[in-house]
Design a protein around this motif. Structure first.
Motif, PDB file in Angstrom:
ATOM      1  N   ALA A 116       0.849  -1.199   0.000  1.00 40.76           N
ATOM      2  CA  ALA A 116       0.000   0.000   0.000  1.00 40.76           C
ATOM      3  C   ALA A 116       0.885   1.249   0.000  1.00 40.76           C
ATOM      4  O   ALA A 116       1.883   1.307   0.726  1.00 40.76           O
ATOM      5  CB  ALA A 116      -0.906   0.006   1.219  1.00 40.76           C
ATOM      6  N   THR A 117       0.534   2.232  -0.813  1.00 41.48           N
ATOM      7  CA  THR A 117       1.374   3.422  -0.905  1.00 41.48           C
ATOM      8  C   THR A 117       0.658   4.570  -1.603  1.00 41.48           C
ATOM      9  O   THR A 117      -0.272   4.362  -2.381  1.00 41.48           O
ATOM     10  CB  THR A 117       2.675   3.096  -1.674  1.00 41.48           C
ATOM     11  N   LYS A 118       1.125   5.787  -1.322  1.00 39.06           N
ATOM     12  CA  LYS A 118       0.721   6.965  -2.097  1.00 39.06           C
ATOM     13  C   LYS A 118       1.670   7.175  -3.271  1.00 39.06           C
ATOM     14  O   LYS A 118       1.471   8.081  -4.071  1.00 39.06           O
ATOM     15  CB  LYS A 118       0.769   8.218  -1.208  1.00 39.06           C
ATOM     16  N   TYR A 119       2.724   6.373  -3.328  1.00 41.01           N
ATOM     17  CA  TYR A 119       3.793   6.563  -4.308  1.00 41.01           C
ATOM     18  C   TYR A 119       3.996   5.291  -5.131  1.00 41.01           C
ATOM     19  O   TYR A 119       4.989   4.576  -4.944  1.00 41.01           O
ATOM     20  CB  TYR A 119       5.083   6.952  -3.584  1.00 41.01           C
ATOM     21  N   PRO A 120       3.061   4.993  -6.036  1.00 39.35           N
ATOM     22  CA  PRO A 120       3.132   3.735  -6.781  1.00 39.35           C
ATOM     23  C   PRO A 120       4.378   3.585  -7.648  1.00 39.35           C
ATOM     24  O   PRO A 120       4.909   2.489  -7.784  1.00 39.35           O
ATOM     25  CB  PRO A 120       1.854   3.750  -7.631  1.00 39.35           C
ATOM     26  N   THR A 121       4.854   4.685  -8.226  1.00 40.08           N
ATOM     27  CA  THR A 121       6.051   4.601  -9.067  1.00 40.08           C
ATOM     28  C   THR A 121       7.270   4.202  -8.247  1.00 40.08           C
ATOM     29  O   THR A 121       8.052   3.325  -8.633  1.00 40.08           O
ATOM     30  CB  THR A 121       6.317   5.951  -9.777  1.00 40.08           C
ATOM     31  N   VAL A 122       7.439   4.843  -7.108  1.00 42.19           N
ATOM     32  CA  VAL A 122       8.559   4.529  -6.214  1.00 42.19           C
ATOM     33  C   VAL A 122       8.504   3.077  -5.777  1.00 42.19           C
ATOM     34  O   VAL A 122       9.501   2.349  -5.836  1.00 42.19           O
ATOM     35  CB  VAL A 122       8.546   5.455  -4.977  1.00 42.19           C
TER      36      VAL A 122
END
Length: 215
Positions: A116-122
Motif C-alpha cells: 500500500a502506498t501513495k507513491y506507486p512509481t517509487v
C-alpha cells in the motif's frame, strides 16, 4: 535582477525553508510574513512572484512555464519525472522512503506481496529492482493502518521522525532512498534568461554541493 522571477512552492515547511534560504541570500522576504489565504505573492520591488500550490502541481507550473523555478520534494519528482530541469539539492526537508509493516512481516519470503502506498512509481520501481512482483494498492490517506487491517502486507511511505509508524505498531524493514527539497527550473527559462542561472548559482553557493545525509 530585472526580470520578475516566478517561483512555485508548497505551503508549509518547504515554503518556510525556501523563504529562510532567500533571506540568507540577501533578499528582503518580509512581504511573505502575513499571507492569510492568498496564494500569489509579489515582492514590493517586483523581483519575485510566489505561487503557493499543491506539491505535485509545482512540476506542472514549471513544466508549462507559468513558474520559472519551483521548490519541491524529491518524492514528487520521482512520481512526476518529466518536463523540467532538476538543478539543486537544497538539503532541507530531509526524510526517506521506507518499506514498513507490522513486526511479523517477512521481507525475504517468496510470496507475492501487496504494497500500500501513495507513491506507486517509487514502490513499483523499488520492488522491480529487487526482482519482486508485487501488487500495488494505491492509498490517498493514511497508509499506516493498511498492514494492521490486513489490506496490505507492507507499505512504502515517507518517514521523517518515525513517530507515526511507532504509534501504529509498525517498524521499518528497508530504506529505499533519501528525500530532500530540490530546486527545479523551466527548460526555456534557463535557456532564455541568464539572470535565472545567476540566481541559481547564488543559491548553490549557500547550500553547497555536498549532500546532507538523513539520519
Amino acid at each position: 535582477m530585472t526580470n520578475q522571477m516566478t517561483i512555485a512552492l508548497t505551503k508549509g515547511r518547504i515554503e518556510k525553508d525556501t523563504v529562510a534560504l532567500l533571506k540568507k541570500a540577501g533578499f528582503d522576504m518580509s512581504f511573505m510574513a502575513d499571507k492569510g489565504r492568498n496564494l500569489i505573492f509579489e515582492s514590493p520591488d517586483k523581483k519575485f512572484r510566489f505561487l503557493l500550490v499543491k506539491a505535485p502541481d509545482v512540476t506542472t507550473y514549471v513544466r508549462h512555464g507559468v513558474a520559472d523555478i519551483g521548490v519541491v520534494g524529491k518524492d514528487v519528482l520521482i512520481e512526476h519525472p518529466m518536463g523540467y530541469l532538476e538543478m539543486l539539492d537544497l538539503n532541507f526537508g530531509l526524510c526517506k522512503f521506507t518499506v514498513a509493516s507490522v513486526p511479523s512481516y517477512n521481507p525475504n519470503d517468496h510470496k507475492r506481496k501487496r504494497i500500500a502506498t501513495k507513491y506507486p512509481t517509487v514502490a513499483r520501481d523499488y520492488f522491480n529492482k529487487k526482482g519482486e512482483d508485487v501488487e500495488i494498492i494505491s492509498i490517498q490517506g493514511s497508509v499506516e493502518i493498511s498492514p494492521v487491517l490486513g489490506l496490505a502486507d507492507a507499505i512504502v511511505d515517507i518517514v521523517e521522525t518515525g513517530n507515526t509508524l511507532v504509534a501504529n505498531g509498525l517498524v521499518v524493514f528497508e530504506d529505499i532512498c533519501r528525500i530532500s527539497a530540490r530546486l527545479i527550473a523551466n527548460k526555456a527559462a534557463i535557456k532564455n534568461n541568464p539572470e535565472l542561472m545567476a540566481f541559481i548559482k547564488k543559491i548553490e553557493a549557500i547550500v553547497g554541493n555536498e549532500e546532507v545525509p538523513f539520519k
